[in-house]
Scaffold this motif. Structure first.
Motif, PDB file in Angstrom:
ATOM      1  N   UNK A 203     -14.267 -32.424  -4.342  1.00  0.00           N
ATOM      2  CA  UNK A 203     -13.235 -33.152  -3.593  1.00  0.00           C
ATOM      3  C   UNK A 203     -12.037 -32.258  -3.327  1.00  0.00           C
ATOM      4  N   UNK A 204     -11.634 -31.473  -4.309  1.00  0.00           N
ATOM      5  CA  UNK A 204     -10.513 -30.549  -4.089  1.00  0.00           C
ATOM      6  C   UNK A 204     -10.882 -29.461  -3.090  1.00  0.00           C
ATOM      7  N   UNK A 205     -12.145 -29.045  -3.071  1.00  0.00           N
ATOM      8  CA  UNK A 205     -12.572 -28.060  -2.079  1.00  0.00           C
ATOM      9  C   UNK A 205     -12.484 -28.639  -0.671  1.00  0.00           C
ATOM     10  N   UNK A 206     -12.860 -29.924  -0.509  1.00  0.00           N
ATOM     11  CA  UNK A 206     -12.763 -30.542   0.810  1.00  0.00           C
ATOM     12  C   UNK A 206     -11.312 -30.605   1.294  1.00  0.00           C
ATOM     13  N   UNK A 207     -10.366 -30.704   0.366  1.00  0.00           N
ATOM     14  CA  UNK A 207      -8.957 -30.763   0.730  1.00  0.00           C
ATOM     15  C   UNK A 207      -8.333 -29.377   0.909  1.00  0.00           C
ATOM     16  N   UNK A 208      -9.044 -28.324   0.533  1.00  0.00           N
ATOM     17  CA  UNK A 208      -8.464 -26.981   0.532  1.00  0.00           C
ATOM     18  C   UNK A 208      -8.348 -26.423   1.949  1.00  0.00           C
ATOM     19  N   UNK A 209      -7.442 -25.476   2.116  1.00  0.00           N
ATOM     20  CA  UNK A 209      -7.290 -24.776   3.385  1.00  0.00           C
ATOM     21  C   UNK A 209      -8.280 -23.609   3.447  1.00  0.00           C
ATOM     22  N   UNK A 210      -8.471 -23.083   4.641  1.00  0.00           N
ATOM     23  CA  UNK A 210      -9.468 -22.027   4.818  1.00  0.00           C
ATOM     24  C   UNK A 210      -9.078 -20.740   4.101  1.00  0.00           C
ATOM     25  N   UNK A 211      -7.783 -20.489   3.914  1.00  0.00           N
ATOM     26  CA  UNK A 211      -7.347 -19.247   3.278  1.00  0.00           C
ATOM     27  C   UNK A 211      -7.006 -19.419   1.805  1.00  0.00           C
ATOM     28  N   UNK A 212      -7.325 -20.537   1.189  1.00  0.00           N
ATOM     29  CA  UNK A 212      -7.074 -20.711  -0.234  1.00  0.00           C
ATOM     30  C   UNK A 212      -7.995 -19.805  -1.050  1.00  0.00           C
ATOM     31  N   UNK A 213      -7.509 -19.253  -2.153  1.00  0.00           N
ATOM     32  CA  UNK A 213      -8.365 -18.367  -2.959  1.00  0.00           C
ATOM     33  C   UNK A 213      -9.472 -19.133  -3.657  1.00  0.00           C
ATOM     34  N   UNK A 214     -10.622 -18.496  -3.763  1.00  0.00           N
ATOM     35  CA  UNK A 214     -11.746 -19.065  -4.489  1.00  0.00           C
ATOM     36  C   UNK A 214     -12.615 -19.994  -3.675  1.00  0.00           C
TER      37      UNK A 214
END
Length: 582
Positions: A203-214
């Motif tokens: 769920x946190x990955x779905x909310x992440x931006x494209x340039x977030x680390x990891x």
């Protein structure tokens, strides 16, 4: 194609997607999350658009008979207009807002008045959670056609195990692209797909931006965290992502501000200090698996028991139509029987070849069989008015929709088979179809204080049904009603009666709600009574609608010397005979 894809994905998940065979106990599994940002706003706009279209529908000219083969091709789907600044509120606080409203400073949890002062052009509407769930149901159904084993987390967010779809579609990225394609078909351009170890990390990955680390972004709206990399991806996120505001504030006071700092604490120390809430937050922060059981609990998709038959060429004769629909009715009733259900009411839709639909709901006093459903189709087709100038060649489409179903165990016959004979049901239903819905019926016990109110005539096609409202149930509390036994004879209209004492004086009710004298003689209009009164009960009061000024009424039971008994009611300083005990 969709059914085959769902079956193949399910087989792939069965062959290698279970956690018990391929992962150690407590280890997180790869999870895919499908998320539609600001779903309450999307659901509200869709509901509003449907209401507007329904209101404008009568203004359009249907005229199906005037359409021809040269009609223009429908235009292509118009682009989705931008969502205006909009907020949904509940209890005077913002529960959801559009992206344009967020860009202007509106935030979830903000007071309604503060949000309007921040953005004066903000549209404010009440938040209806039932609309969110109702509008997300078709989205879930469309996803389940290609991806079985989906668990709805909340309206706008669902999760599924990634291993089965990844094996079937050739990788996690390919499965995510299929999800995005389905979202595009459903007009959800902002949908996001996140894949990681565990539901929380996905769920946190779905909310992440494209340039977030990891996290990787192989496609628009797709975020994938590599296997065993979820803990590193979550480490820089704030602790408020894994806990509520109160617990996050406590952690901030202790200097713990990121999920990585929370995951670095010993689990025993967290348990001793914060209990179950702290352990749950720490396991989310460290991307650990669930403590007990499976993390995902897929739902069982709702099965649609409606069946449909397209007649080519159209059928005009009732007997031919009923013969053609026999297999259709057997498929409908058989599908219900496989699920342990029976149908007590169904809707039959007959559409002729010029687009006119004839729809009617039929009820059954027990349960529909295939022959009963075919009989209803024949009767409904025979009742269609024949207009030689109308044109058309007959019925082109038949659709059977179960409206009310019940457990089959609740409709099994008793030890002595107390249900009516099939021939009786057949002839009564046939008579009802000719004379009208209310021409044939049975008596049913209802709720009420007076005996007349407890009798209700029920049409035969409805049969034994439960009361729709609590106040219609005979088991509901009815102050002033007779506890039993009830009189064997109930007069449709209470008969005028007279009650006298031994000296001939009339007996009434005093201020203490007692009899003014001992009753000795009873007279009832139309009845010959020669025996004196031997026993009587104490009068009891019926008080109802006192807020409307309705007068009080009193009931009295009498037994004569010859054994007859009467039930009297006093209203407006007069006695009336309500029933007689034979």
């Amino acid at each position: 194609m969709n059914a085959a894809a769902a079956t193949g994905a399910a087989a792939a998940a069965t062959s290698g997607g279970t956690t018990s065979s391929g992962a150690s106990a407590g280890a997180p599994e790869r999870v895919m999350v499908f998320w539609v940002p600001d779903w309450p706003v999307h659901a509200h706009l869709r509901d509003q658009a449907e209401e507007t279209a329904s209101a404008a529908a009568p203004l359009r000219s249907a005229a199906p008979a005037q359409r021809g083969a040269a009609d223009p091709v429908p235009p292509a789907r118009a682009p989705v207009p931008p969502v205006p600044p909009l907020a949904l509120v509940a209890q005077h606080r913002v529960t959801a807002c559009s992206a344009s409203a967020r860009a202007a400073g509106v935030r979830v949890g903000q007071r309604e008045r503060d949000a309007q002062s921040t953005l004066p052009a903000l549209e404010v509407h009440p938040h209806r959670p039932e609309v969110d769930a109702r509008r997300f149901a078709p989205v879930l159904a469309a996803l389940e056609e290609r991806f079985p084993g989906i668990e709805p987390r909340r309206p706008g967010l669902c999760a599924l195990r990634a291993r089965g779809p990844a094996r079937y579609y050739g990788g996690e990225e390919s499965a995510a692209r299929i999800l995005q394609a389905i979202a595009a078909e459903l007009d959800l351009p902002g949908a996001r797909v996140g894949i990681a170890d565990g539901v929380f990390a996905a769920e946190q990955a779905a909310r992440a931006a494209a340039d977030d680390p990891g996290v990787g972004a192989p496609a628009e709206g797709v975020r994938i965290v590599p296997p065993h990399g979820s803990a590193a991806f979550l480490a820089e996120l704030p602790v408020s992502r894994a806990s509520d505001a109160g617990f996050a504030e406590v952690l901030h006071g202790l200097g713990i501000r990121t999920l990585g700092a929370l995951a670095a604490l010993p689990e025993d120390a967290v348990r001793q200090r914060f209990g179950a809430e702290g352990i749950a937050a720490r396991r989310r922060a460290s991307a650990a698996g669930p403590v007990h059981g499976a993390e995902l609990r897929p739902r069982t998709p709702a099965r649609d028991y409606a069946v449909e038959l397209v007649c080519e060429p159209p059928i005009d004769a009732e007997e031919q139509l009923s013969f053609a629909c026999m297999s259709l009715a057997e498929a409908c009733i058989g599908g219900l029987a496989e699920s342990g259900l029976v149908c007590t009411a169904l809707r039959i839709e007959l559409t002729d070849d010029i687009g006119v639909r004839h729809e009617r709901e039929w009820a059954h006093p027990r349960r529909f069989s295939a022959a009963d459903a075919v009989g209803r189709i024949r009767w409904q087709a025979a009742a269609i008015a024949r207009d030689p100038e109308r044109g058309g060649a007959g019925i082109a489409r038949v659709r059977i929709v179960p409206v009310h179903t019940d457990r089959a165990a609740a409709h099994e016959p008793g030890l002595w088979s107390t249900e009516p004979d099939d021939r009786v049901h057949h002839h009564l239903s046939r008579t009802q179809s000719r004379l009208g819905h209310t021409a044939v019926g049975t008596a049913q016990l209802s709720g009420g204080r007076l005996l007349v109110d407890r009798q209700r005539f029920v049409p035969w096609s409805i049969g034994r049904t439960r009361a729709r409202r609590a106040r219609d149930s005979p088991a509901a509390p009815w102050p002033g009603a007779i506890p039993g036994p009830a009189p064997s004879t109930v007069f449709p209209r209470p008969l005028p009666a007279a009650l006298h004492a031994a000296d001939g004086a009339p007996v009434g009710i005093d201020a203490d709600e007692l009899l003014t004298a001992d009753p000795a003689w009873l007279g009832v209009a139309g009845a010959r009574i020669d025996s004196p009164v031997q026993h009587w009960s104490r009068p009891w009061t019926i008080r109802e609608r006192w807020w409307e000024g309705a007068p009080e009424r009193f009931r009295l039971q009498l037994q004569l010397a010859d054994g007859d008994a009467w039930l009297l009611i006093r209203t407006a300083d007069a006695w009336l005979a309500e029933g007689r005990y034979d």
